[in-house]
Motif scaffolding. Structure first.
Motif, PDB file in Angstrom:
ATOM      1  N   TRP A 347       0.809  -1.219   0.000  1.00 25.22           N
ATOM      2  CA  TRP A 347       0.000   0.000   0.000  1.00 25.22           C
ATOM      3  C   TRP A 347       0.843   1.271   0.000  1.00 25.22           C
ATOM      4  O   TRP A 347       0.399   2.306  -0.493  1.00 25.22           O
ATOM      5  CB  TRP A 347      -0.971  -0.004   1.190  1.00 25.22           C
ATOM      6  CG  TRP A 347      -2.151  -0.907   0.941  1.00 25.22           C
ATOM      7  CD1 TRP A 347      -2.312  -1.781  -0.093  1.00 25.22           C
ATOM      8  CD2 TRP A 347      -3.326  -1.010   1.739  1.00 25.22           C
ATOM      9  NE1 TRP A 347      -3.509  -2.442   0.007  1.00 25.22           N
ATOM     10  CE2 TRP A 347      -4.159  -1.993   1.134  1.00 25.22           C
ATOM     11  CE3 TRP A 347      -3.759  -0.416   2.917  1.00 25.22           C
ATOM     12  CZ2 TRP A 347      -5.390  -2.353   1.658  1.00 25.22           C
ATOM     13  CZ3 TRP A 347      -4.992  -0.774   3.435  1.00 25.22           C
ATOM     14  CH2 TRP A 347      -5.799  -1.725   2.817  1.00 25.22           C
ATOM     15  N   GLN A 348       2.043   1.253   0.551  1.00 26.66           N
ATOM     16  CA  GLN A 348       2.876   2.456   0.475  1.00 26.66           C
ATOM     17  C   GLN A 348       3.281   2.736  -0.970  1.00 26.66           C
ATOM     18  O   GLN A 348       3.362   3.888  -1.385  1.00 26.66           O
ATOM     19  CB  GLN A 348       4.121   2.355   1.356  1.00 26.66           C
ATOM     20  CG  GLN A 348       4.856   3.701   1.420  1.00 26.66           C
ATOM     21  CD  GLN A 348       6.107   3.672   2.256  1.00 26.66           C
ATOM     22  OE1 GLN A 348       6.960   2.802   2.066  1.00 26.66           O
ATOM     23  NE2 GLN A 348       6.241   4.619   3.176  1.00 26.66           N
ATOM     24  N   ASP A 349       3.527   1.662  -1.739  1.00 22.34           N
ATOM     25  CA  ASP A 349       3.810   1.854  -3.169  1.00 22.34           C
ATOM     26  C   ASP A 349       2.607   2.489  -3.861  1.00 22.34           C
ATOM     27  O   ASP A 349       2.767   3.390  -4.690  1.00 22.34           O
ATOM     28  CB  ASP A 349       4.143   0.519  -3.822  1.00 22.34           C
ATOM     29  CG  ASP A 349       5.501   0.004  -3.409  1.00 22.34           C
ATOM     30  OD1 ASP A 349       6.475   0.272  -4.121  1.00 22.34           O
ATOM     31  OD2 ASP A 349       5.597  -0.654  -2.354  1.00 22.34           O
ATOM     32  N   LEU A 350       1.409   2.023  -3.540  1.00 28.03           N
ATOM     33  CA  LEU A 350       0.204   2.582  -4.136  1.00 28.03           C
ATOM     34  C   LEU A 350       0.027   4.044  -3.706  1.00 28.03           C
ATOM     35  O   LEU A 350      -0.373   4.891  -4.507  1.00 28.03           O
ATOM     36  CB  LEU A 350      -1.023   1.762  -3.722  1.00 28.03           C
ATOM     37  CG  LEU A 350      -1.068   0.312  -4.210  1.00 28.03           C
ATOM     38  CD1 LEU A 350      -2.281  -0.409  -3.629  1.00 28.03           C
ATOM     39  CD2 LEU A 350      -1.106   0.267  -5.737  1.00 28.03           C
ATOM     40  N   TYR A 351       0.336   4.319  -2.453  1.00 29.15           N
ATOM     41  CA  TYR A 351       0.248   5.681  -1.944  1.00 29.15           C
ATOM     42  C   TYR A 351       1.204   6.593  -2.720  1.00 29.15           C
ATOM     43  O   TYR A 351       0.830   7.674  -3.185  1.00 29.15           O
ATOM     44  CB  TYR A 351       0.595   5.706  -0.455  1.00 29.15           C
ATOM     45  CG  TYR A 351       0.505   7.072   0.190  1.00 29.15           C
ATOM     46  CD1 TYR A 351      -0.640   7.478   0.858  1.00 29.15           C
ATOM     47  CD2 TYR A 351       1.585   7.960   0.132  1.00 29.15           C
ATOM     48  CE1 TYR A 351      -0.715   8.737   1.455  1.00 29.15           C
ATOM     49  CE2 TYR A 351       1.518   9.213   0.723  1.00 29.15           C
ATOM     50  CZ  TYR A 351       0.361   9.601   1.386  1.00 29.15           C
ATOM     51  OH  TYR A 351       0.291  10.840   1.958  1.00 29.15           O
ATOM     52  N   THR A 370       5.618  12.857   6.637  1.00 26.50           N
ATOM     53  CA  THR A 370       5.815  11.423   6.822  1.00 26.50           C
ATOM     54  C   THR A 370       6.891  11.157   7.871  1.00 26.50           C
ATOM     55  O   THR A 370       7.757  12.010   8.123  1.00 26.50           O
ATOM     56  CB  THR A 370       6.212  10.741   5.495  1.00 26.50           C
ATOM     57  OG1 THR A 370       6.327   9.335   5.701  1.00 26.50           O
ATOM     58  CG2 THR A 370       7.532  11.281   4.965  1.00 26.50           C
ATOM     59  N   GLU A 371       6.839   9.976   8.470  1.00 28.47           N
ATOM     60  CA  GLU A 371       7.876   9.534   9.396  1.00 28.47           C
ATOM     61  C   GLU A 371       8.759   8.461   8.757  1.00 28.47           C
ATOM     62  O   GLU A 371       9.659   7.926   9.411  1.00 28.47           O
ATOM     63  CB  GLU A 371       7.222   8.986  10.673  1.00 28.47           C
ATOM     64  CG  GLU A 371       6.408  10.024  11.431  1.00 28.47           C
ATOM     65  CD  GLU A 371       5.643   9.460  12.610  1.00 28.47           C
ATOM     66  OE1 GLU A 371       5.911   8.281  12.968  1.00 28.47           O
ATOM     67  OE2 GLU A 371       4.789  10.161  13.170  1.00 28.47           O
ATOM     68  N   ASN A 372       8.509   8.149   7.502  1.00 30.99           N
ATOM     69  CA  ASN A 372       9.179   7.036   6.830  1.00 30.99           C
ATOM     70  C   ASN A 372       9.996   7.541   5.644  1.00 30.99           C
ATOM     71  O   ASN A 372       9.439   8.015   4.648  1.00 30.99           O
ATOM     72  CB  ASN A 372       8.131   6.020   6.360  1.00 30.99           C
ATOM     73  CG  ASN A 372       8.748   4.701   5.950  1.00 30.99           C
ATOM     74  OD1 ASN A 372       9.936   4.640   5.619  1.00 30.99           O
ATOM     75  ND2 ASN A 372       7.952   3.653   5.963  1.00 30.99           N
ATOM     76  N   LYS A 373      11.315   7.411   5.722  1.00 31.56           N
ATOM     77  CA  LYS A 373      12.187   7.863   4.630  1.00 31.56           C
ATOM     78  C   LYS A 373      12.032   7.027   3.367  1.00 31.56           C
ATOM     79  O   LYS A 373      12.415   7.478   2.280  1.00 31.56           O
ATOM     80  CB  LYS A 373      13.647   7.828   5.092  1.00 31.56           C
ATOM     81  CG  LYS A 373      13.995   8.864   6.149  1.00 31.56           C
ATOM     82  CD  LYS A 373      15.468   8.833   6.482  1.00 31.56           C
ATOM     83  CE  LYS A 373      15.821   9.900   7.522  1.00 31.56           C
ATOM     84  NZ  LYS A 373      17.268   9.891   7.843  1.00 31.56           N
ATOM     85  N   ASP A 374      11.506   5.811   3.491  1.00 31.03           N
ATOM     86  CA  ASP A 374      11.322   4.963   2.306  1.00 31.03           C
ATOM     87  C   ASP A 374      10.421   5.623   1.266  1.00 31.03           C
ATOM     88  O   ASP A 374      10.513   5.330   0.075  1.00 31.03           O
ATOM     89  CB  ASP A 374      10.718   3.609   2.704  1.00 31.03           C
ATOM     90  CG  ASP A 374      11.678   2.777   3.534  1.00 31.03           C
ATOM     91  OD1 ASP A 374      12.883   3.080   3.513  1.00 31.03           O
ATOM     92  OD2 ASP A 374      11.224   1.819   4.195  1.00 31.03           O
ATOM     93  N   LEU A 375       9.527   6.493   1.718  1.00 27.84           N
ATOM     94  CA  LEU A 375       8.593   7.131   0.793  1.00 27.84           C
ATOM     95  C   LEU A 375       9.319   7.962  -0.251  1.00 27.84           C
ATOM     96  O   LEU A 375       8.866   8.065  -1.391  1.00 27.84           O
ATOM     97  CB  LEU A 375       7.604   8.003   1.571  1.00 27.84           C
ATOM     98  CG  LEU A 375       6.516   8.692   0.742  1.00 27.84           C
ATOM     99  CD1 LEU A 375       5.566   7.671   0.131  1.00 27.84           C
ATOM    100  CD2 LEU A 375       5.740   9.695   1.595  1.00 27.84           C
TER     101      LEU A 375
END
Length: 411
Positions: A347-351, A370-375
């Motif tokens: 779902w993060q990929d979809l986001y 965001t709190e996630n650097k992967d984004l």
């Protein structure tokens, strides 16, 4: 678009460039509305600023012009004509000039034209002498009225210092002890030109549409939350039988009134949403339920995880705002908070893909908290996939005493 902030709410200092997708890296101790409400209020402030200041100036200018002895000698009919005509002409020009001198020249030109058009007035007064007399009065009064508005209305309603500028927008408010230096520089105003009234920010950093739908309208909403409610839910979100009026079936999408977006692009958005969101239903107890595809189950919206609500928010925004028949329904900036975690690993990929499409086809500037650097990497990946030209600027919220600096990391 360049935004400079200093001592605004919890932001001690920020110098941000908005030009595509802006990512704000935060941690759990950062306030839930660190940036969204500030950006929203900056935009609203600028929009109201021109109207309020010019409304005040128009009144002051007419008062100055009518106080002169030459004017008092005119008949009541001519006075009324002059007052109404001049007031209308001023209000047609709802903009500020680069300097007070420039604005006063325009005021005197308008007044000169009106005085000469009315022969019964031109015969009674010496127009040149009359305009010379009010010239200096306008200088003194307009500077004074500007200072009073900055001190009272703007400073009271918003913030001690903010700079917000782009190619057609620039304004700055400064503490009282510096205000004269801001106003006067060899009898001229420093640049205060505002020619863009946008009202064009949606803030969903601390509150989503599902939150409002579940909990209803509350009087303690912030101004940006009230606007979100009114724009997206109050008018457009209409119940129909037992299901909320969303487009749930592919065949129903032909009924969408979409302006400026073709069918292929619409399908790109639905290729993402259809993998997550099925429908929203409302039972006899007026409670909302989400039917979603991942586990093929129904869940009370109150219990729905943040990531699922996020995609429902996307669906509602598209179908009841961006895809509706209102051409004004496309803001220039929208602020989102990415879910802290996801129920499904994909779902993060979809986001990330949805964010890229939204920026490319609908919203010029997106701000993602965001709190996630992967984004970051995922957004850059989908920018390449969808052949977007969007820039990605990344800022980090770093603690500074009792507030935060937004420091640039990438861009």
């Amino acid at each position: 678009m360049q935004i400079k902030l200093k001592n605004v709410d919890k932001i001690k200092k920020a110098d941000m460039q908005l030009e595509g997708i802006t990512i704000i890296l935060t941690s759990k101790n950062v306030p839930s509305d660190i940036i969204g409400n500030v950006i929203f209020c900056s935009d609203i402030l600028l929009s109201h600023y021109v109207d309020k200041l010019y409304e005040h100036r128009a009144f002051e200018i007419v008062e100055i012009c009518t106080e002169n002895d030459s004017f008092n000698s005119l008949s009541n009919t001519n006075k009324l004509y002059l007052f109404n005509k001049f007031d209308r002409e001023l209000r047609k020009k709802v903009r500020l000039y680069n300097t007070i001198e420039e604005e006063i020249r325009e005021i005197l030109n308008i007044f000169d034209t009106i005085l000469n058009q009315k022969s019964s007035i031109a015969k009674q007064i010496n127009i040149k002498d009359y305009l010379d007399k009010i010239n200096q009065l306008l200088h003194n009064k307009l500077q004074q009225s500007f200072i009073e508005i900055v001190k009272t209305k703007i400073k009271r309603e918003f913030m001690p210092k903010v700079s917000f500028e782009n190619s057609d927008m620039q304004i700055e408010f400064i503490e009282d002890d510096k205000i004269k230096r801001f106003i006067q520089e060899e009898r001229q105003c420093i640049e205060i030109k505002v020619s863009n009234k946008s009202n064009a920010v949606i803030n969903m950093e601390s509150l989503g549409i599902c939150d409002i739908l579940t909990n209803g309208y509350r009087k303690d909403f912030t101004y940006s939350e009230k606007k979100l409610y009114k724009r997206v839910l109050e008018v457009c979100f209409v119940s129909n039988g037992n299901s909320v009026s969303l487009i749930n079936d592919v065949s129903d999408r032909e009924n969408l009134e979409v302006y400026g977006i073709n069918e292929d692009i619409i399908n790109k958005f639905y290729d993402i949403l259809d993998k997550v969101v099925d429908s929203i239903e409302k039972d006899s107890n007026e409670e909302y339920y989400l039917v979603y595809k991942y586990l093929n189950k129904k869940i009370n919206m109150t219990d729905a995880p943040r990531d699922l609500r996020c995609f429902v928010d996307f669906k509602i925004l598209l179908e009841r705002y961006f895809f509706c028949g209102h051409k004004w329904a496309k803001p220039k900036i929208i602020v989102f908070k990415e879910p802290e975690n996801y129920l499904n690993n994909t779902w993060q990929d979809l986001y990330a893909e949805f964010v890229v499409l939204l920026q490319k086809y609908i919203i010029p500037n997106l701000i993602i908290r965001t709190e996630n650097k992967d984004l970051i990497a995922k957004i850059k990946h989908y920018i390449k996939i969808h052949d977007s030209i969007a820039k990605v600027n990344v800022y980090e919220a770093v603690e500074n005493n009792d507030g935060f600096n937004l420091n640039k990391l990438i861009g």
